[in-house]
Design a protein around this motif. Structure first.
Motif, PDB file in Angstrom:
ATOM      1  N   ILE A   1     -37.223 -25.664   9.141  1.00 59.27           N
ATOM      2  CA  ILE A   1     -36.567 -24.477   8.602  1.00 59.27           C
ATOM      3  C   ILE A   1     -35.126 -24.825   8.259  1.00 59.27           C
ATOM      4  O   ILE A   1     -34.398 -25.400   9.079  1.00 59.27           O
ATOM      5  N   ASN A   2     -34.714 -24.477   7.042  1.00 55.68           N
ATOM      6  CA  ASN A   2     -33.310 -24.650   6.657  1.00 55.68           C
ATOM      7  C   ASN A   2     -32.533 -23.422   7.112  1.00 55.68           C
ATOM      8  O   ASN A   2     -32.743 -22.322   6.606  1.00 55.68           O
ATOM      9  N   THR A   3     -31.666 -23.611   8.098  1.00 61.16           N
ATOM     10  CA  THR A   3     -30.916 -22.504   8.673  1.00 61.16           C
ATOM     11  C   THR A   3     -29.427 -22.701   8.409  1.00 61.16           C
ATOM     12  O   THR A   3     -28.998 -23.725   7.862  1.00 61.16           O
ATOM     13  N   MET A   4     -28.635 -21.722   8.849  1.00 61.83           N
ATOM     14  CA  MET A   4     -27.186 -21.837   8.711  1.00 61.83           C
ATOM     15  C   MET A   4     -26.630 -22.952   9.590  1.00 61.83           C
ATOM     16  O   MET A   4     -25.489 -23.378   9.426  1.00 61.83           O
ATOM     17  N   LEU A   5     -27.475 -23.447  10.517  1.00 63.94           N
ATOM     18  CA  LEU A   5     -27.082 -24.573  11.381  1.00 63.94           C
ATOM     19  C   LEU A   5     -27.611 -25.897  10.852  1.00 63.94           C
ATOM     20  O   LEU A   5     -27.508 -26.913  11.524  1.00 63.94           O
ATOM     21  N   GLY A   6     -28.198 -25.866   9.640  1.00 62.25           N
ATOM     22  CA  GLY A   6     -28.788 -27.074   9.074  1.00 62.25           C
ATOM     23  C   GLY A   6     -30.300 -27.045   9.233  1.00 62.25           C
ATOM     24  O   GLY A   6     -30.883 -26.053   9.680  1.00 62.25           O
TER      25      GLY A   6
END
Length: 290
Positions: free
Chosen positions: A111-116
């Motif tokens: 998953i591409n998240t705001m944390l990478g």
């Protein structure tokens, strides 16, 4: 029972049953409270994200939220409102599969998240009501990003080792690695050509049984003590091939240590100098004759 108590229609048996019911209910509530507390303690500071979603795949309950969101950010929303479209579509397809079949599944997803980019081990089970109808999904998601990074590092290390082994096989020198019990761990093509033993024949065998006629010559013990104490040794040995042919080699030993600096093996590079020494001996003989 409570209606009878209110109306004053009380018997001893009814009173006992009512008290027992109240006590059992209190115990059940206390057990539930303790169970929920153990659940919270178990998940606190863990990488496990647990949640329920309804049939429209809106989040209805969340604990230990992932993706850098708070509980308030997630409740009532669908994946498409929280993460990248491509990731959301992949998750939605997996979850709808569980909704339609009623059969749980387990997947590893990125998953591409705001944390990478994060990697998750996702377990999804159908959520059922009292009538056993599927009313949503219940999920547990474990963050395995560090484990995936470790796997990638290990694969890179293994690839590097394979490349180095291939380079070692190109050289004409005999290269072998032994552990500290003198058992052979690695045996390159050069060693196969020089000594006549194939790698699969000698791997795990004691070096002394393969390369010396009877027992280790005194020089071998000196070399072992020196390489352990100083990290390296260089000298000449007479060794034997599989057919019993004596071979004079220039031998270079290097101590190999693990990540903590503890000795774990000895790398040996042998160069055949039999012919070289023979030629030198002939030259000396001719000089004396002259």
């Amino acid at each position: 029972a409570q209606d009878y108590l209110v109306k004053g229609q009380v018997s001893g048996d009814l009173l006992v049953r009512s008290m027992r019911y109240a006590i059992e209910r209190q115990r059940a509530e206390e057990a539930l409270r303790q169970s929920e507390e153990r659940f919270r303690v178990a998940l606190k500071n863990s990488p496990i994200f647990v949640f329920n979603q309804d049939k429209e795949l809106r989040y209805t309950w969340v604990y230990n939220p992932a993706f850098g969101f708070s509980i308030e950010d997630i409740l009532g929303k669908q994946d498409g409102e929280l993460i990248a479209t491509e990731d959301a579509q992949r998750l939605t397809a997996i979850k709808y599969g569980v909704l339609t079949t009623g059969v749980g599944t387990r997947e590893e997803v990125s998953i591409n998240t705001m944390l990478g980019t994060r990697y998750y081990d996702l377990t999804i089970e159908p959520l059922r009501n009292e009538s056993q109808e599927v009313v949503g999904v219940t999920c547990a998601s474990i963050d395995i990003t560090e484990r995936q990074a470790a796997l990638r590092d290990r694969k890179l290390a293994e690839e590097k080792i394979r490349e180095q082994a291939a380079l070692l096989d190109v050289t004409t020198d005999a290269i072998l690695v032994r552990d500290l019990e003198n058992n052979i761990l690695f045996w390159n093509k050069g060693a196969e050509n020089l000594y006549g033993w194939q790698a699969q024949e000698v791997r795990g065998k004691n070096v002394s049984d393969i390369l010396y006629k009877d027992e280790d010559p005194p020089e071998v013990q000196v070399a072992l003590l020196t390489v352990v104490a100083k990290g390296k040794w260089q000298g000449e040995f007479t060794k034997v091939s599989k057919t019993g042919r004596e071979i004079l080699v220039e031998s270079r030993w290097t101590l190999v240590c693990d990540e903590e600096g503890k000795p774990k093996s000895i790398l040996t590079v042998d160069t055949d100098i039999t012919e070289k020494k023979h030629l030198q001996s002939q030259l000396r003989s001719e000089e004396h004759t002259v």
